[in-house]
Design a protein around this motif. Structure first.
Motif, PDB file in Angstrom:
ATOM      1  N   THR A   1      16.097 122.608 -12.879  1.00 54.24           N
ATOM      2  CA  THR A   1      17.226 123.106 -13.667  1.00 54.24           C
ATOM      3  C   THR A   1      17.272 124.633 -13.703  1.00 54.24           C
ATOM      4  O   THR A   1      18.301 125.215 -13.983  1.00 54.24           O
ATOM      5  CB  THR A   1      17.154 122.567 -15.110  1.00 54.24           C
ATOM      6  OG1 THR A   1      15.897 122.965 -15.662  1.00 54.24           O
ATOM      7  CG2 THR A   1      17.262 121.055 -15.124  1.00 54.24           C
TER       8      THR A   1
ATOM      9  N   ASP B   1      21.088 130.532  -9.370  1.00 59.73           N
ATOM     10  CA  ASP B   1      22.395 130.516  -8.712  1.00 59.73           C
ATOM     11  C   ASP B   1      22.328 130.785  -7.217  1.00 59.73           C
ATOM     12  O   ASP B   1      23.009 130.138  -6.431  1.00 59.73           O
ATOM     13  CB  ASP B   1      23.331 131.533  -9.365  1.00 59.73           C
ATOM     14  CG  ASP B   1      24.310 130.812 -10.260  1.00 59.73           C
ATOM     15  OD1 ASP B   1      24.242 129.559 -10.311  1.00 59.73           O
ATOM     16  OD2 ASP B   1      25.131 131.497 -10.901  1.00 59.73           O
TER      17      ASP B   1
ATOM     18  N   ARG C   1      21.055 127.691  -5.612  1.00 62.59           N
ATOM     19  CA  ARG C   1      22.115 126.686  -5.690  1.00 62.59           C
ATOM     20  C   ARG C   1      23.164 126.911  -4.610  1.00 62.59           C
ATOM     21  O   ARG C   1      23.551 125.985  -3.901  1.00 62.59           O
ATOM     22  CB  ARG C   1      22.783 126.851  -7.055  1.00 62.59           C
ATOM     23  CG  ARG C   1      22.677 125.664  -7.946  1.00 62.59           C
ATOM     24  CD  ARG C   1      23.989 125.577  -8.692  1.00 62.59           C
ATOM     25  NE  ARG C   1      23.736 125.278 -10.075  1.00 62.59           N
ATOM     26  CZ  ARG C   1      23.872 126.171 -11.058  1.00 62.59           C
ATOM     27  NH1 ARG C   1      24.233 127.411 -10.816  1.00 62.59           N
ATOM     28  NH2 ARG C   1      23.633 125.806 -12.278  1.00 62.59           N
TER      29      ARG C   1
ATOM     30  N   ASP D   1      25.050 120.887 -10.538  1.00 62.27           N
ATOM     31  CA  ASP D   1      24.333 121.476 -11.686  1.00 62.27           C
ATOM     32  C   ASP D   1      22.881 121.824 -11.368  1.00 62.27           C
ATOM     33  O   ASP D   1      22.424 122.919 -11.615  1.00 62.27           O
ATOM     34  CB  ASP D   1      24.298 120.487 -12.860  1.00 62.27           C
ATOM     35  CG  ASP D   1      25.645 120.391 -13.531  1.00 62.27           C
ATOM     36  OD1 ASP D   1      26.549 121.141 -13.108  1.00 62.27           O
ATOM     37  OD2 ASP D   1      25.783 119.558 -14.448  1.00 62.27           O
ATOM     38  N   TYR D   2      22.158 120.845 -10.875  1.00 63.11           N
ATOM     39  CA  TYR D   2      20.708 120.995 -10.699  1.00 63.11           C
ATOM     40  C   TYR D   2      20.319 120.784  -9.240  1.00 63.11           C
ATOM     41  O   TYR D   2      21.064 120.174  -8.472  1.00 63.11           O
ATOM     42  CB  TYR D   2      19.962 119.965 -11.555  1.00 63.11           C
ATOM     43  CG  TYR D   2      20.301 119.977 -13.024  1.00 63.11           C
ATOM     44  CD1 TYR D   2      20.563 121.164 -13.700  1.00 63.11           C
ATOM     45  CD2 TYR D   2      20.343 118.779 -13.732  1.00 63.11           C
ATOM     46  CE1 TYR D   2      20.872 121.152 -15.052  1.00 63.11           C
ATOM     47  CE2 TYR D   2      20.649 118.768 -15.089  1.00 63.11           C
ATOM     48  CZ  TYR D   2      20.922 119.954 -15.749  1.00 63.11           C
ATOM     49  OH  TYR D   2      21.215 119.941 -17.059  1.00 63.11           O
TER      50      TYR D   2
END
Ligand code: G6P
Length: 440
Positions: free
Chosen positions: A203, A214, A217, A258-259
């Motif tokens: 997370t 970010d 991600r 999200d994760y």
């Protein structure tokens, strides 16, 4: 100086782990290294390579190989447990039987993982008993035997007081790839994570207190957790099948950005596509037997012919480094933060108290001190509860000798489309595992 025993010494991973141990020989000094296996032949072969590793990196270290538990564990302080019950030939069955029914075939996920779990539960409990009988009373068993989730759940029930710490290298391997993505040293990444083993999500990732989530991600949504030259990142995890696994993170992240998921979630979330792209005749077990396993046995032949061996093909991956780091944190109360499997006890507030979750913990000489995670969102909670029920039911099936509970476990697995399929697969697995499984 410690006495350390590797239980499952005949594993093809052993030379790499020993290399990792010896790389830290100043900080984590060993008095004696023992290899223990119930397959003496295989162990003697692997030991030839291990002894060459020791000759090169720590010639003073005493190495002993044995199939006798008393010799293996007497006064041992650390036990690394890495058993593979049924070896790779049974792994092949775990993978191929479900695949023949159009279901994910994997050594730890889906019906194959449950089959492997039923083979492993009692040998693991027996190993704990032997260790408790002979080892130093303050010993630690660092256990990474698969299927780790089922093994951890079963030991919680069968041997609740064991001095065992259940770990898996997949989170740290994923951290290694994330570090490569942002060009940092993996040891500097501090991560938040929740889930079960082979079923969790990152997370948050920080480096020196700066949030880098970010960046990772964005990369993962485009490329998964692949970087340009994976061979530079890791040898084992750059095999073709692993490249695919790191790539599949991209598809999960496109849908659920999200994760950052543990790559093993692909077997649950992308199961149909995985099956479609898997060759039933040639699975990971075959890749391992033709690759890592062949490499080691070829090296032994070479040694027997020439008296020499090229040690460079036995590498210290993140796998071995992580195991040694955990052992050192236990030995010296370093309180280092690692992802490990522990009983939830409220750490993830909206998951069952007794679930064996995989979360961050500080590793002390008294064991893991888990870090609180808080509440998790509905989608993840529901997935985890379903998977945890699967793991719990298969352990109950073993203990209660219950066919129905085993069938419930397979039926509940997100990898299996119907109870009919679950039953067909279970019945075939029962036949294939004759002599290995507790009676159902
Ligand atoms: C990763 C996983 C382990 C698994 C291993 C399989 O390291 O974390 O749980 O056992 O991969 O590797 P192999 O090379 O045998 O397929």
């Amino acid at each position: 100086k410690f006495i350390l025993t590797i239980a499952g010494g005949g594993s093809t991973y052993t030379p790499g782990i020993v290399k990792s141990l010896l790389a830290k020989k100043e900080e984590f000094p060993l008095k004696e290294l023992r290899l223990y296996d119930n397959d003496g032949d295989r162990q003697e072969k692997v030991a030839i390579i291990v002894k060459e590793v020791v000759k090169e990196f720590a010639p003073e270290l005493k190495v002993l190989t044995t199939t006798d538990p008393e010799t293996a564990f007497s006064d041992a302080e650390f036990i690394f447990a890495q058993m593979r019950v049924g070896k790779n030939s049974m792994r092949e069955q775990d993978e191929k039987i479900p695949l023949r029914y159009g279901v994910v075939g994997q050594e730890t996920c889906g019906p194959g993982g449950l089959a492997y779990g039923l083979r492993t539960i009692y040998p693991m409990a027996e190993l704990i008993d032997l260790v408790e009988k002979y080892a130093n009373p303050k010993h630690w068993i660092v256990n990474y035997s698969n299927p780790a989730a089922v093994v951890a759940e079963a030991m919680k029930k069968l041997r609740p007081n064991a001095r065992i710490i259940n770990i898996c290298d997949m989170p740290v391997a994923t951290i290694r790839n994330m570090a490569a993505v942002i060009g940092e040293d993996r040891n500097k990444l501090v991560v938040d994570y929740f889930g079960l083993n082979h079923f969790g999500w990152f997370t948050k990732v920080t480096v020196d207190g700066v949030d880098r989530t970010d960046e990772i991600r964005k990369h993962a949504i485009k490329h998964g957790l692949l970087v340009e030259d994976m061979t530079k990142v890791d040898a084992q995890h750059s095999d073709p099948s692993w490249i695919k696994n790191w790539k599949n993170i991209q598809y999960m992240m496109e849908m659920f950005p999200d994760y950052i998921p543990n790559p093993y979630l692909q077997y649950y979330l992308l199961g149909d596509s995985i099956v479609e792209h898997t060759n039933v005749e040639h699975t990971r077990a075959n890749e391992v037997m033709e690759g890592r396993e062949k490499r080691i046995f070829d090296a032994v032949d070479e040694y027997n012919r020439t008296g020499e061996v090229d040690l460079s093909s036995f590498y210290t991956g993140v796998h071995g480094q992580f195991i040694v780091d955990v052992a050192m944190s236990l030995a010296y109360n370093l309180r280092k933060r690692f992802l490990v499997m522990v009983e939830n006890k409220g750490a993830v507030m909206n998951l069952p108290e007794d679930a064996m979750v995989e979360i961050p913990a500080y590793i002390t000489s008294d064991g893991p001190e888990p870090i609180r995670v808080g509440e998790i969102p509905t989608f993840y909670k529901a997935l985890i509860e379903q998977q945890y029920a699967v793991e719990k039911l298969i352990v109950e099936a073993a203990i209660e000798h219950s066919y129905t509970k085993a069938l419930m476990a397979l039926t509940l697995s997100k990898t299996v489309p119907s109870a009919f399929k679950a039953k067909e697969i279970l019945d075939e697995l029962i036949k294939a595992n004759k002599g290995y499984w507790p009676e159902l």
